[in-house]
Design an enzyme around this catalytic site. Structure first.
Site, PDB file in Angstrom:
ATOM      1  N   LYS A  13      -4.047  -8.185 -10.737  1.00  0.00           N
ATOM      2  CA  LYS A  13      -5.129  -8.391  -9.780  1.00  0.00           C
ATOM      3  C   LYS A  13      -6.114  -7.218  -9.869  1.00  0.00           C
ATOM      4  O   LYS A  13      -5.698  -6.068  -9.890  1.00  0.00           O
ATOM      5  CB  LYS A  13      -4.548  -8.461  -8.358  1.00  0.00           C
ATOM      6  CG  LYS A  13      -5.622  -8.569  -7.275  1.00  0.00           C
ATOM      7  CD  LYS A  13      -5.115  -8.186  -5.888  1.00  0.00           C
ATOM      8  CE  LYS A  13      -6.146  -7.321  -5.214  1.00  0.00           C
ATOM      9  NZ  LYS A  13      -6.330  -7.372  -3.808  1.00  0.00           N
ATOM     10  N   LYS A  19      -9.261  -1.744  -6.520  1.00  0.00           N
ATOM     11  CA  LYS A  19      -9.654  -0.331  -6.555  1.00  0.00           C
ATOM     12  C   LYS A  19      -8.455   0.567  -6.807  1.00  0.00           C
ATOM     13  O   LYS A  19      -8.551   1.607  -7.428  1.00  0.00           O
ATOM     14  CB  LYS A  19     -10.250   0.084  -5.206  1.00  0.00           C
ATOM     15  CG  LYS A  19     -11.644  -0.358  -4.958  1.00  0.00           C
ATOM     16  CD  LYS A  19     -11.989  -0.158  -3.480  1.00  0.00           C
ATOM     17  CE  LYS A  19     -12.443  -1.443  -2.864  1.00  0.00           C
ATOM     18  NZ  LYS A  19     -12.096  -1.684  -1.500  1.00  0.00           N
ATOM     19  N   LYS A  62       0.817  -1.212   0.000  1.00  0.00           N
ATOM     20  CA  LYS A  62       0.000   0.000   0.000  1.00  0.00           C
ATOM     21  C   LYS A  62       0.852   1.265   0.000  1.00  0.00           C
ATOM     22  O   LYS A  62       0.487   2.242  -0.647  1.00  0.00           O
ATOM     23  CB  LYS A  62      -0.958  -0.016   1.191  1.00  0.00           C
ATOM     24  CG  LYS A  62      -2.063  -1.051   1.001  1.00  0.00           C
ATOM     25  CD  LYS A  62      -3.056  -1.047   2.137  1.00  0.00           C
ATOM     26  CE  LYS A  62      -4.217  -1.998   1.811  1.00  0.00           C
ATOM     27  NZ  LYS A  62      -5.192  -2.064   2.900  1.00  0.00           N
TER      28      LYS A  62
HETATM   29  P1  ADP Z   1      -9.143  -3.713  -3.297  1.00  0.00           P
HETATM   30  O1  ADP Z   1      -7.892  -4.462  -3.662  1.00  0.00           O
HETATM   31  O2  ADP Z   1      -9.974  -3.427  -4.476  1.00  0.00           O
HETATM   32  O3  ADP Z   1      -8.866  -2.483  -2.457  1.00  0.00           O
HETATM   33  P2  ADP Z   1      -9.911  -4.921  -0.840  1.00  0.00           P
HETATM   34  O4  ADP Z   1      -8.482  -5.085  -0.460  1.00  0.00           O
HETATM   35  O5  ADP Z   1     -10.735  -3.883  -0.147  1.00  0.00           O
HETATM   36  O6  ADP Z   1     -10.013  -4.689  -2.400  1.00  0.00           O
HETATM   37  O7  ADP Z   1     -10.606  -6.328  -0.698  1.00  0.00           O
HETATM   38  C1  ADP Z   1     -11.903  -6.594  -0.171  1.00  0.00           C
HETATM   39  C2  ADP Z   1     -12.169  -8.088  -0.241  1.00  0.00           C
HETATM   40  O8  ADP Z   1     -12.266  -8.503  -1.606  1.00  0.00           O
HETATM   41  C3  ADP Z   1     -11.062  -8.929   0.391  1.00  0.00           C
HETATM   42  O9  ADP Z   1     -11.621 -10.055   1.034  1.00  0.00           O
HETATM   43  C4  ADP Z   1     -10.228  -9.333  -0.791  1.00  0.00           C
HETATM   44  O10 ADP Z   1      -9.538 -10.529  -0.544  1.00  0.00           O
HETATM   45  C5  ADP Z   1     -11.267  -9.473  -1.896  1.00  0.00           C
HETATM   46  N1  ADP Z   1     -10.672  -9.137  -3.193  1.00  0.00           N
HETATM   47  C6  ADP Z   1     -10.260  -7.910  -3.598  1.00  0.00           C
HETATM   48  N2  ADP Z   1      -9.781  -7.955  -4.859  1.00  0.00           N
HETATM   49  C7  ADP Z   1      -9.880  -9.239  -5.262  1.00  0.00           C
HETATM   50  C8  ADP Z   1      -9.547  -9.932  -6.477  1.00  0.00           C
HETATM   51  N3  ADP Z   1      -9.036  -9.293  -7.514  1.00  0.00           N
HETATM   52  N4  ADP Z   1      -9.781 -11.244  -6.537  1.00  0.00           N
HETATM   53  C9  ADP Z   1     -10.325 -11.900  -5.472  1.00  0.00           C
HETATM   54  N5  ADP Z   1     -10.661 -11.317  -4.319  1.00  0.00           N
HETATM   55  C10 ADP Z   1     -10.453  -9.998  -4.184  1.00  0.00           C
HETATM   56  N1  TRP Z   2      -8.667  -6.180   5.697  1.00  0.00           N
HETATM   57  C1  TRP Z   2      -9.847  -6.523   4.948  1.00  0.00           C
HETATM   58  C2  TRP Z   2      -9.682  -5.991   3.527  1.00  0.00           C
HETATM   59  O1  TRP Z   2      -8.938  -5.073   3.283  1.00  0.00           O
HETATM   60  C3  TRP Z   2     -11.087  -5.952   5.560  1.00  0.00           C
HETATM   61  C4  TRP Z   2     -11.267  -6.454   6.944  1.00  0.00           C
HETATM   62  C5  TRP Z   2     -11.047  -5.723   8.079  1.00  0.00           C
HETATM   63  C6  TRP Z   2     -11.663  -7.747   7.337  1.00  0.00           C
HETATM   64  N2  TRP Z   2     -11.304  -6.486   9.154  1.00  0.00           N
HETATM   65  C7  TRP Z   2     -11.683  -7.732   8.768  1.00  0.00           C
HETATM   66  C8  TRP Z   2     -12.019  -8.913   6.643  1.00  0.00           C
HETATM   67  C9  TRP Z   2     -12.044  -8.858   9.483  1.00  0.00           C
HETATM   68  C10 TRP Z   2     -12.364 -10.031   7.384  1.00  0.00           C
HETATM   69  C11 TRP Z   2     -12.377 -10.008   8.789  1.00  0.00           C
HETATM   70  O2  TRP Z   2     -10.334  -6.497   2.658  1.00  0.00           O
END
Ligand code: ADP
Ligand code: TRP
Length: 320
Positions: free
Chosen positions: A189, A192, A110
Protein backbone atom coordinates in the site's frame (compact mmCIF):
# COMPACT_ATOMS: atom_id res chain seq x y z
CA UNK A 1 -26.05 15.88 1.43
CA UNK A 2 -23.34 17.19 3.69
CA UNK A 3 -19.90 15.92 2.75
CA UNK A 4 -16.93 15.95 5.08
CA UNK A 5 -13.42 14.63 4.90
CA UNK A 6 -10.11 15.35 6.57
CA UNK A 7 -6.48 14.56 6.09
CA UNK A 8 -3.57 14.55 8.50
CA UNK A 9 -0.75 16.98 7.80
CA UNK A 10 1.87 14.38 8.57
CA UNK A 11 3.95 14.35 5.39
CA UNK A 12 3.95 15.13 1.69
CA UNK A 13 0.73 14.04 -0.01
CA UNK A 14 1.03 11.26 -2.57
CA UNK A 15 -1.00 9.73 -5.37
CA UNK A 16 -2.54 7.19 -2.96
CA UNK A 17 -3.98 10.13 -1.02
CA UNK A 18 -4.95 11.77 -4.29
CA UNK A 19 -6.96 8.90 -5.78
CA UNK A 20 -8.14 7.43 -2.47
CA UNK A 21 -9.40 10.62 -0.88
CA UNK A 22 -8.62 13.97 -2.51
CA UNK A 23 -10.06 13.38 -5.97
CA UNK A 24 -13.26 11.65 -4.75
CA UNK A 25 -13.79 14.39 -2.14
CA UNK A 26 -13.16 17.16 -4.67
CA UNK A 27 -15.56 15.53 -7.14
CA UNK A 28 -18.27 15.41 -4.49
CA UNK A 29 -17.96 19.12 -3.68
CA UNK A 30 -20.37 20.03 -6.49
CA UNK A 31 -23.03 17.67 -5.14
CA UNK A 32 -23.75 19.10 -1.75
CA UNK A 33 -22.48 21.17 1.08
CA UNK A 34 -18.85 20.24 1.55
CA UNK A 35 -16.45 20.49 4.50
CA UNK A 36 -12.79 19.61 4.33
CA UNK A 37 -10.30 20.01 7.12
CA UNK A 38 -6.62 19.72 7.90
CA UNK A 39 -6.47 17.25 10.79
CA UNK A 40 -3.72 18.96 12.77
CA UNK A 41 -4.80 17.63 16.19
CA UNK A 42 -4.54 14.15 14.68
CA UNK A 43 -1.08 14.90 13.29
CA UNK A 44 0.18 15.47 16.83
CA UNK A 45 -0.13 11.70 17.38
CA UNK A 46 2.80 11.20 15.00
CA UNK A 47 4.66 14.52 14.68
CA UNK A 48 6.26 16.24 17.64
CA UNK A 49 8.23 18.83 15.76
CA UNK A 50 6.14 22.04 15.85
CA UNK A 51 7.87 23.45 12.76
CA UNK A 52 6.95 20.32 10.82
CA UNK A 53 3.33 20.43 11.98
CA UNK A 54 3.14 23.99 10.64
CA UNK A 55 4.95 23.16 7.40
CA UNK A 56 2.82 20.12 6.60
CA UNK A 57 -0.39 21.96 7.48
CA UNK A 58 0.53 24.73 5.06
CA UNK A 59 1.46 22.11 2.42
CA UNK A 60 -1.90 20.38 2.73
CA UNK A 61 -3.70 23.71 2.34
CA UNK A 62 -1.73 24.51 -0.83
CA UNK A 63 -2.09 20.96 -2.18
CA UNK A 64 -5.87 20.92 -1.88
CA UNK A 65 -6.35 24.40 -3.30
CA UNK A 66 -4.00 23.58 -6.18
CA UNK A 67 -5.84 20.32 -6.92
CA UNK A 68 -9.20 22.02 -7.27
CA UNK A 69 -10.72 22.68 -3.87
CA UNK A 70 -13.20 25.48 -4.49
CA UNK A 71 -13.46 27.65 -1.37
CA UNK A 72 -16.80 28.98 -2.60
CA UNK A 73 -18.28 25.51 -2.37
CA UNK A 74 -16.21 23.89 0.34
CA UNK A 75 -15.57 25.08 3.87
CA UNK A 76 -11.83 24.42 4.17
CA UNK A 77 -10.47 24.76 7.71
CA UNK A 78 -7.95 23.61 10.27
CA UNK A 79 -9.24 21.14 12.81
CA UNK A 80 -7.64 23.22 15.57
CA UNK A 81 -9.76 26.21 14.56
CA UNK A 82 -12.68 24.17 15.88
CA UNK A 83 -11.38 23.28 19.35
CA UNK A 84 -14.88 22.13 20.33
CA UNK A 85 -14.12 18.82 18.59
CA UNK A 86 -11.92 17.90 21.53
CA UNK A 87 -14.80 18.58 23.91
CA UNK A 88 -17.11 16.45 21.83
CA UNK A 89 -14.43 13.74 21.67
CA UNK A 90 -14.54 13.65 25.47
CA UNK A 91 -18.32 13.28 25.55
CA UNK A 92 -17.96 10.39 23.10
CA UNK A 93 -15.01 8.89 25.01
CA UNK A 94 -17.09 8.28 28.09
CA UNK A 95 -19.50 6.10 26.13
CA UNK A 96 -16.82 4.35 24.03
CA UNK A 97 -16.31 0.73 25.03
CA UNK A 98 -12.59 -0.11 25.31
CA UNK A 99 -13.21 -3.19 23.20
CA UNK A 100 -14.36 -1.07 20.27
CA UNK A 101 -11.00 0.73 20.17
CA UNK A 102 -9.03 -2.42 20.89
CA UNK A 103 -10.44 -3.89 17.68
CA UNK A 104 -9.19 -0.98 15.54
CA UNK A 105 -6.33 -1.95 13.23
CA UNK A 106 -4.75 1.46 12.99
CA UNK A 107 -3.31 1.53 16.53
CA UNK A 108 -1.63 -1.84 16.03
CA UNK A 109 -0.41 -0.91 12.54
CA UNK A 110 0.98 2.44 13.62
CA UNK A 111 2.73 1.20 16.76
CA UNK A 112 4.19 -1.67 14.72
CA UNK A 113 5.67 1.02 12.43
CA UNK A 114 7.29 2.68 15.41
CA UNK A 115 4.83 5.36 16.50
CA UNK A 116 4.71 5.77 20.28
CA UNK A 117 1.84 3.83 21.86
CA UNK A 118 0.12 6.80 23.47
CA UNK A 119 -3.41 7.30 24.70
CA UNK A 120 -3.97 9.86 21.92
CA UNK A 121 -3.05 7.37 19.22
CA UNK A 122 -5.26 4.72 20.81
CA UNK A 123 -8.22 7.07 21.20
CA UNK A 124 -7.81 8.69 17.79
CA UNK A 125 -10.92 7.06 16.25
CA UNK A 126 -13.01 8.87 18.89
CA UNK A 127 -11.60 12.24 17.85
CA UNK A 128 -12.29 11.29 14.24
CA UNK A 129 -15.89 10.49 15.17
CA UNK A 130 -16.16 13.92 16.77
CA UNK A 131 -14.80 15.56 13.58
CA UNK A 132 -17.58 13.95 11.59
CA UNK A 133 -20.48 14.27 14.02
CA UNK A 134 -19.78 17.87 14.99
CA UNK A 135 -20.80 19.12 11.54
CA UNK A 136 -23.59 16.54 11.03
CA UNK A 137 -21.89 15.10 7.96
CA UNK A 138 -23.93 12.60 5.97
CA UNK A 139 -21.25 11.39 3.55
CA UNK A 140 -17.56 10.85 4.31
CA UNK A 141 -15.28 10.15 1.33
CA UNK A 142 -12.18 8.24 2.47
CA UNK A 143 -9.88 5.46 1.33
CA UNK A 144 -10.64 1.89 2.32
CA UNK A 145 -8.25 1.94 5.28
CA UNK A 146 -10.56 4.40 7.05
CA UNK A 147 -13.67 2.22 6.75
CA UNK A 148 -13.32 0.81 10.25
CA UNK A 149 -13.16 4.32 11.71
CA UNK A 150 -16.43 5.17 10.01
CA UNK A 151 -17.96 2.09 11.62
CA UNK A 152 -16.74 3.32 15.02
CA UNK A 153 -18.26 6.73 14.29
CA UNK A 154 -21.63 5.23 13.41
CA UNK A 155 -21.56 2.97 16.49
CA UNK A 156 -20.83 5.89 18.80
CA UNK A 157 -23.45 8.15 17.23
CA UNK A 158 -26.13 5.46 17.53
CA UNK A 159 -25.16 4.71 21.10
CA UNK A 160 -25.23 8.38 22.08
CA UNK A 161 -28.56 9.00 20.34
CA UNK A 162 -30.09 5.92 21.94
CA UNK A 163 -29.12 7.01 25.41
CA UNK A 164 -29.47 10.80 25.23
CA UNK A 165 -31.89 11.38 22.34
CA UNK A 166 -31.34 12.29 18.71
CA UNK A 167 -28.39 14.67 18.55
CA UNK A 168 -26.19 13.20 15.83
CA UNK A 169 -26.74 12.46 12.16
CA UNK A 170 -25.53 8.96 11.23
CA UNK A 171 -22.89 9.30 8.46
CA UNK A 172 -22.19 6.97 5.55
CA UNK A 173 -18.69 6.28 4.21
CA UNK A 174 -18.09 6.86 0.51
CA UNK A 175 -15.34 4.53 -0.65
CA UNK A 176 -14.44 4.29 -4.31
CA UNK A 177 -13.83 0.59 -4.76
CA UNK A 178 -12.25 1.12 -8.19
CA UNK A 179 -9.30 2.96 -6.62
CA UNK A 180 -9.60 1.58 -3.14
CA UNK A 181 -5.93 0.78 -2.67
CA UNK A 182 -3.15 2.46 -4.60
CA UNK A 183 0.09 0.45 -4.53
CA UNK A 184 3.43 2.09 -3.78
CA UNK A 185 6.62 1.65 -5.80
CA UNK A 186 7.36 -1.53 -3.83
CA UNK A 187 3.90 -3.03 -4.38
CA UNK A 188 2.74 -2.54 -0.77
CA UNK A 189 0.00 0.00 0.00
CA UNK A 190 1.37 3.44 -0.86
CA UNK A 191 1.88 5.25 2.43
CA UNK A 192 3.93 8.10 3.85
CA UNK A 193 5.20 5.71 6.47
CA UNK A 194 6.48 3.06 4.04
CA UNK A 195 8.83 5.29 2.09
CA UNK A 196 7.25 4.02 -1.15
CA UNK A 197 5.28 7.04 -2.32
CA UNK A 198 5.03 8.99 -5.51
CA UNK A 199 4.39 12.53 -4.32
CA UNK A 200 1.83 14.71 -6.06
CA UNK A 201 4.08 17.75 -5.95
CA UNK A 202 7.47 16.08 -5.93
CA UNK A 203 10.21 17.32 -8.23
CA UNK A 204 9.23 16.04 -11.73
CA UNK A 205 12.66 14.53 -12.41
CA UNK A 206 12.77 12.71 -9.06
CA UNK A 207 9.23 11.46 -9.68
CA UNK A 208 10.23 10.01 -13.03
CA UNK A 209 13.20 8.28 -11.41
CA UNK A 210 10.96 6.77 -8.75
CA UNK A 211 8.54 5.50 -11.37
CA UNK A 212 11.39 3.84 -13.29
CA UNK A 213 12.20 1.92 -10.07
CA UNK A 214 8.72 0.47 -9.50
CA UNK A 215 9.05 -3.20 -8.59
CA UNK A 216 7.92 -5.66 -11.28
CA UNK A 217 8.39 -9.40 -11.83
CA UNK A 218 11.21 -10.58 -14.07
CA UNK A 219 9.27 -11.72 -17.14
CA UNK A 220 11.64 -11.30 -20.14
CA UNK A 221 10.86 -8.51 -22.65
CA UNK A 222 9.65 -10.86 -25.38
CA UNK A 223 7.17 -12.80 -23.19
CA UNK A 224 3.49 -11.93 -22.64
CA UNK A 225 2.79 -10.12 -19.37
CA UNK A 226 -0.20 -9.90 -17.10
CA UNK A 227 -1.41 -6.31 -16.61
CA UNK A 228 -3.72 -7.36 -13.79
CA UNK A 229 -0.88 -8.32 -11.44
CA UNK A 230 1.54 -5.52 -12.37
CA UNK A 231 2.16 -2.52 -10.10
CA UNK A 232 3.04 -0.31 -13.06
CA UNK A 233 -0.26 -1.08 -14.74
CA UNK A 234 -2.20 -0.63 -11.49
CA UNK A 235 -0.90 2.95 -11.36
CA UNK A 236 -1.20 3.54 -15.11
CA UNK A 237 -4.91 2.71 -15.11
CA UNK A 238 -5.58 5.48 -12.59
CA UNK A 239 -4.28 8.16 -14.97
CA UNK A 240 -5.17 6.65 -18.36
CA UNK A 241 -8.25 6.98 -20.53
CA UNK A 242 -10.22 3.82 -21.32
CA UNK A 243 -8.47 3.62 -24.71
CA UNK A 244 -4.98 4.07 -23.33
CA UNK A 245 -5.72 1.39 -20.76
CA UNK A 246 -6.95 -1.13 -23.34
CA UNK A 247 -4.01 -0.34 -25.61
CA UNK A 248 -1.35 -0.86 -22.95
CA UNK A 249 -3.09 -4.01 -21.63
CA UNK A 250 -3.02 -5.37 -25.20
CA UNK A 251 0.71 -4.71 -25.49
CA UNK A 252 1.33 -6.42 -22.12
CA UNK A 253 -0.50 -9.55 -23.27
CA UNK A 254 1.10 -9.61 -26.73
CA UNK A 255 4.66 -9.74 -25.39
CA UNK A 256 7.60 -7.92 -26.96
CA UNK A 257 7.33 -4.92 -24.64
CA UNK A 258 9.49 -4.44 -21.55
CA UNK A 259 8.32 -2.98 -18.25
CA UNK A 260 10.64 -0.04 -18.88
CA UNK A 261 8.41 1.11 -21.74
CA UNK A 262 5.27 0.90 -19.56
CA UNK A 263 7.04 2.86 -16.82
CA UNK A 264 8.03 5.56 -19.28
CA UNK A 265 4.43 5.92 -20.45
CA UNK A 266 3.23 6.01 -16.85
CA UNK A 267 5.75 8.74 -16.02
CA UNK A 268 4.51 10.82 -18.97
CA UNK A 269 0.89 10.53 -17.83
CA UNK A 270 1.72 11.39 -14.22
CA UNK A 271 3.71 14.42 -15.30
CA UNK A 272 0.98 15.71 -17.64
CA UNK A 273 -1.75 15.11 -15.05
CA UNK A 274 -0.15 17.19 -12.33
CA UNK A 275 1.47 19.90 -14.48
CA UNK A 276 -1.46 22.37 -14.28
CA UNK A 277 -1.76 21.75 -10.53
CA UNK A 278 1.94 22.47 -10.07
CA UNK A 279 1.56 25.84 -11.74
CA UNK A 280 -1.42 26.72 -9.66
CA UNK A 281 0.35 25.64 -6.49
CA UNK A 282 3.27 27.93 -7.22
CA UNK A 283 0.92 30.88 -7.60
CA UNK A 284 -0.85 30.03 -4.34
CA UNK A 285 2.41 29.62 -2.45
CA UNK A 286 3.25 33.20 -3.39
CA UNK A 287 0.00 34.45 -1.84
CA UNK A 288 -0.12 33.31 1.81
CA UNK A 289 -2.68 35.99 2.70
CA UNK A 290 -5.18 34.42 0.31
CA UNK A 291 -4.66 30.96 1.80
CA UNK A 292 -5.09 32.34 5.33
CA UNK A 293 -8.30 34.10 4.29
CA UNK A 294 -9.71 30.89 2.80
CA UNK A 295 -8.97 28.95 5.99
CA UNK A 296 -10.45 31.68 8.20
CA UNK A 297 -13.67 31.81 6.17
CA UNK A 298 -13.87 27.99 6.22
CA UNK A 299 -13.41 27.92 9.98
CA UNK A 300 -16.28 30.40 10.41
CA UNK A 301 -18.60 28.29 8.32
CA UNK A 302 -17.66 25.07 10.12
CA UNK A 303 -18.08 26.74 13.50
CA UNK A 304 -21.59 27.82 12.65
CA UNK A 305 -22.55 24.20 11.96
CA UNK A 306 -20.58 22.88 14.93
CA UNK A 307 -21.79 25.24 17.63
CA UNK A 308 -25.38 24.22 17.10
CA UNK A 309 -24.52 20.52 17.48
CA UNK A 310 -22.35 21.24 20.52
CA UNK A 311 -25.13 23.15 22.17
CA UNK A 312 -27.51 20.25 21.75
CA UNK A 313 -24.89 17.71 22.86
CA UNK A 314 -24.11 19.69 26.05
CA UNK A 315 -27.78 19.92 26.91
CA UNK A 316 -28.33 16.25 26.15
CA UNK A 317 -25.63 15.04 28.57
CA UNK A 318 -26.53 17.48 31.34
CA UNK A 319 -23.78 20.07 31.09
CA UNK A 320 -26.33 22.85 30.65
P1 ADP B 1 -0.68 7.57 4.72
O1 ADP B 1 -0.94 6.09 4.75
O2 ADP B 1 0.20 7.95 3.61
O3 ADP B 1 -0.21 8.11 6.06
P2 ADP B 1 -3.21 8.66 5.44
O4 ADP B 1 -3.45 7.52 6.37
O5 ADP B 1 -2.89 10.01 6.00
O6 ADP B 1 -2.07 8.26 4.41
O7 ADP B 1 -4.46 8.76 4.48
C1 ADP B 1 -5.10 9.95 4.04
C2 ADP B 1 -6.25 9.58 3.12
O8 ADP B 1 -5.74 9.01 1.92
C3 ADP B 1 -7.20 8.55 3.73
O9 ADP B 1 -8.53 8.83 3.33
C4 ADP B 1 -6.72 7.26 3.14
O10 ADP B 1 -7.75 6.31 3.08
C5 ADP B 1 -6.24 7.68 1.76
N1 ADP B 1 -5.12 6.83 1.33
C6 ADP B 1 -3.88 6.80 1.87
N2 ADP B 1 -3.09 5.92 1.22
C7 ADP B 1 -3.86 5.36 0.25
C8 ADP B 1 -3.62 4.37 -0.76
N3 ADP B 1 -2.44 3.80 -0.90
N4 ADP B 1 -4.63 4.04 -1.57
C9 ADP B 1 -5.85 4.65 -1.43
N5 ADP B 1 -6.13 5.58 -0.52
C10 ADP B 1 -5.17 5.95 0.33
N1 TRP C 1 -8.12 9.52 10.03
C1 TRP C 1 -8.03 10.11 8.72
C2 TRP C 1 -6.72 9.65 8.08
O1 TRP C 1 -5.78 9.28 8.75
C3 TRP C 1 -8.06 11.61 8.78
C4 TRP C 1 -9.32 12.07 9.40
C5 TRP C 1 -9.43 12.58 10.67
C6 TRP C 1 -10.61 12.06 8.83
N2 TRP C 1 -10.72 12.90 10.91
C7 TRP C 1 -11.48 12.61 9.83
C8 TRP C 1 -11.13 11.66 7.59
C9 TRP C 1 -12.84 12.74 9.58
C10 TRP C 1 -12.49 11.80 7.38
C11 TRP C 1 -13.34 12.33 8.36
O2 TRP C 1 -6.64 9.70 6.88
Amino acid sequence: MRILSGIQPSGKLHIGNYFGMMKPALELQSQGEAFLFIADYHALTSTRDPALVREYSRDVALDFLACGLDPERTAFYRQSDLPEVTELAWMLSVITPMGLLERCHSFKDKTAKGLPATHGLFAYPVLMAADILIVSATVVPVGRDQKQHLEVTRDLALKFNQHYGEVFTIPEPSIREDVALVPGVDGQKMSKSYNNTIEIFGDPKATRKKIMKIVTDSTPVEDPKNPDTCNVFALYRLFATEEQRADLAGRYRAGGMGYGQAKKELADLVDAHFQPFRERREALAADPAYVDAVLAAGANKARAAALDVMDRARHAVGLR
